[in-house]
Enzyme design. Structure first.
Site, PDB file in Angstrom:
ATOM      1  N   GLN A 202       0.805  -1.225   0.000  1.00  0.00           N
ATOM      2  CA  GLN A 202       0.000   0.000   0.000  1.00  0.00           C
ATOM      3  C   GLN A 202       0.837   1.275   0.000  1.00  0.00           C
ATOM      4  O   GLN A 202       0.319   2.354  -0.247  1.00  0.00           O
ATOM      5  CB  GLN A 202      -0.974  -0.022   1.182  1.00  0.00           C
ATOM      6  CG  GLN A 202      -2.089  -1.015   0.936  1.00  0.00           C
ATOM      7  CD  GLN A 202      -2.710  -1.520   2.212  1.00  0.00           C
ATOM      8  OE1 GLN A 202      -2.004  -1.963   3.109  1.00  0.00           O
ATOM      9  NE2 GLN A 202      -4.013  -1.461   2.294  1.00  0.00           N
ATOM     10  N   ASP A 242      -6.151   2.983  12.370  1.00  0.00           N
ATOM     11  CA  ASP A 242      -7.470   2.408  12.075  1.00  0.00           C
ATOM     12  C   ASP A 242      -8.357   2.351  13.309  1.00  0.00           C
ATOM     13  O   ASP A 242      -9.574   2.231  13.211  1.00  0.00           O
ATOM     14  CB  ASP A 242      -7.312   1.013  11.487  1.00  0.00           C
ATOM     15  CG  ASP A 242      -6.542   1.093  10.176  1.00  0.00           C
ATOM     16  OD1 ASP A 242      -5.294   1.096  10.218  1.00  0.00           O
ATOM     17  OD2 ASP A 242      -7.188   1.208   9.125  1.00  0.00           O
TER      18      ASP A 242
HETATM   19  O1  MRU Z   1      -6.414  -2.309   5.314  1.00  0.00           O
HETATM   20  P1  MRU Z   1      -6.597  -0.906   4.876  1.00  0.00           P
HETATM   21  O2  MRU Z   1      -5.973  -0.570   3.576  1.00  0.00           O
HETATM   22  O3  MRU Z   1      -8.030  -0.441   4.965  1.00  0.00           O
HETATM   23  O4  MRU Z   1      -5.748  -0.181   5.984  1.00  0.00           O
HETATM   24  C1  MRU Z   1      -5.911   1.035   6.442  1.00  0.00           C
HETATM   25  C2  MRU Z   1      -4.747   1.810   6.142  1.00  0.00           C
HETATM   26  O5  MRU Z   1      -4.595   2.214   5.015  1.00  0.00           O
HETATM   27  C3  MRU Z   1      -3.786   2.115   7.176  1.00  0.00           C
HETATM   28  O6  MRU Z   1      -3.744   1.321   8.272  1.00  0.00           O
HETATM   29  C4  MRU Z   1      -3.799   3.573   7.476  1.00  0.00           C
HETATM   30  O7  MRU Z   1      -2.552   3.900   7.932  1.00  0.00           O
HETATM   31  C5  MRU Z   1      -4.885   4.032   8.432  1.00  0.00           C
HETATM   32  S1  MRU Z   1      -6.319   4.603   7.642  1.00  0.00           S
HETATM   33  C6  MRU Z   1      -6.068   6.333   7.518  1.00  0.00           C
END
Ligand code: MRU
Length: 366
Positions: A202, A242
């Site tokens: 990501q 999250d």
């Molecule tokens: O699994 P995802 O792609 O939904 O994960 C979330 C994220 O992209 C990260 O953990 C992020 O740093 C937090 S959301 C602003």
């Protein structure tokens, strides 16, 4: 933010078709595709399969999902079924439950006939508020970056981020990236180390975003951050989250904890950009209390990329080797220098968060 010069949010309402449209993130950074979300299955799959992803964006999408459900069946039973259907899609990002609860609490007292219009307006409000929250996070983060820049007499400020907490993970601005965009706009010389973040790489999304805005950055492997910190090449870490607990434990994409450990060992400030809807006031100890999503092992055994034939997936592990895929980890508050919220920078502690959000902490833990 802009894609090829055109301003985009990561989702928007198409008034002509009365449907939600999203940037389908499964194909980024290789292909920019827009997808209409047209059924309840579409909403659930968009969140579960990470067509939309990132805690704030998941919350905003869930708001529109509730609005869709109210158009189909505005009864109490219809509302509860939609809540259940969307809530099970992803377990860790608390913004999902936050948005669903907010919708249900606001809609429940209304007559069923009034719910569809109210729910749609609420979904728009949640999306707009997210943009404003992130803009303010950026302004508070900018102060910290400016201070570092002054200390370095205007020399390059090297930031490190993990995963994508950019505008793609929110409705706009991003959380961790908002201070970066603001610093860049303010003319501060910054450079960003972007962790690739296996298994879904990501960091490539972050690199794509930063590249589109002309922000100097370097894409590095998941594991390079500690080495760079040992050699004085990182001035500040900023990640997203999250779910952050009432005592300031930070749950974020897997590998964040290791960055925090390396930052502590090397005296590098470790900040987390935290919108208030990402605070779970009902949990204190994040390691014990936050459910960690275990995703499909295929995300680990296979890697998606662009080949001459198009976007495809290749296996990187030996046939038959089992793979595990915990998607998030928890960084204890003692490793967090500060939480950059929309109201200012808070200490990562029960007292710090309660002082910053007395209204929210009192209401949610009551
Ligand atoms: O699994 P995802 O792609 O939904 O994960 C979330 C994220 O992209 C990260 O953990 C992020 O740093 C937090 S959301 C602003």
């Amino acid at each position: 933010m802009k894609v090829n010069g055109t301003p985009y949010r990561s989702l928007w309402w198409n008034h002509d078709t009365a449907t939600l449209e999203i940037i389908d993130q499964r194909w980024l950074p290789h292909d920019f595709r827009v997808l209409a979300v047209e059924t309840m299955d579409d909403y659930a799959e968009a969140i579960r399969d990470m067509r939309v992803r990132g805690a704030p964006l998941i919350g905003a999408t869930a708001g529109y999902g509730m609005a869709f459900a109210m158009r189909e069946d505005p009864s109490d039973a219809g509302m509860d079924a939609a809540w259940d259907r969307l809530h099970v899609t992803r377990p860790t990002a608390i913004n999902l439950r936050w948005a669903l609860d907010r919708c249900r609490e606001a809609l429940r007292p209304l007559a069923p006939g009034d719910r569809a219009a109210a729910a749609l307006q609420l979904a728009h409000d949640i999306a707009d508020e997210d943009v404003e929250i992130n803009r303010n996070i950026g302004l508070h983060g900018l102060d910290i970056i400016r201070e570092i820049s002054e200390r370095k007499n205007g020399g390059t400020v090297n930031l490190l981020t993990h995963c994508n907490a950019g505008w793609l993970a929110t409705v706009d601005w991003g959380t961790a990236t908002s201070p970066m965009y603001h610093a860049h706009e303010a003319g501060i010389d910054i450079h960003v180390w972007v962790d690739e973040t296996r298994p879904r790489n990501q960091g490539a999304l972050t690199a794509w975003e930063l590249g589109s805005h002309g922000i100097p950055h370097t894409y590095i492997t998941d594991n390079a951050g500690g080495h760079l910190m040992q050699h004085g090449q990182v001035d500040m870490v900023i990640t997203g989250t999250d779910r952050t607990t009432a005592q300031g434990d930070v749950c974020n994409k897997i590998g964040t904890y290791l960055k925090a450990l390396a930052a502590r060992d090397n005296g590098v400030p470790f900040y987390v950009a935290l919108p208030s809807p990402t605070i779970d006031w009902t949990v204190s100890d994040g390691v014990a209390g936050i459910p960690i999503e275990e995703r499909d092992a295929r995300e680990v055994t296979h890697v998606q990329g662009r080949t001459e034939a198009g976007i495809s997936s290749v296996q990187v592990t030996p046939e038959g080797s089992p793979a595990g895929n915990p998607a998030f980890d928890v960084t204890p508050n003692r490793l967090v220098t500060g939480l950059i919220t929309e109201r200012g920078v808070s200490e990562a502690s029960t007292a710090g968060l309660a002082a910053m959000f007395p209204d929210l902490s009192a209401r949610k833990s009551a």
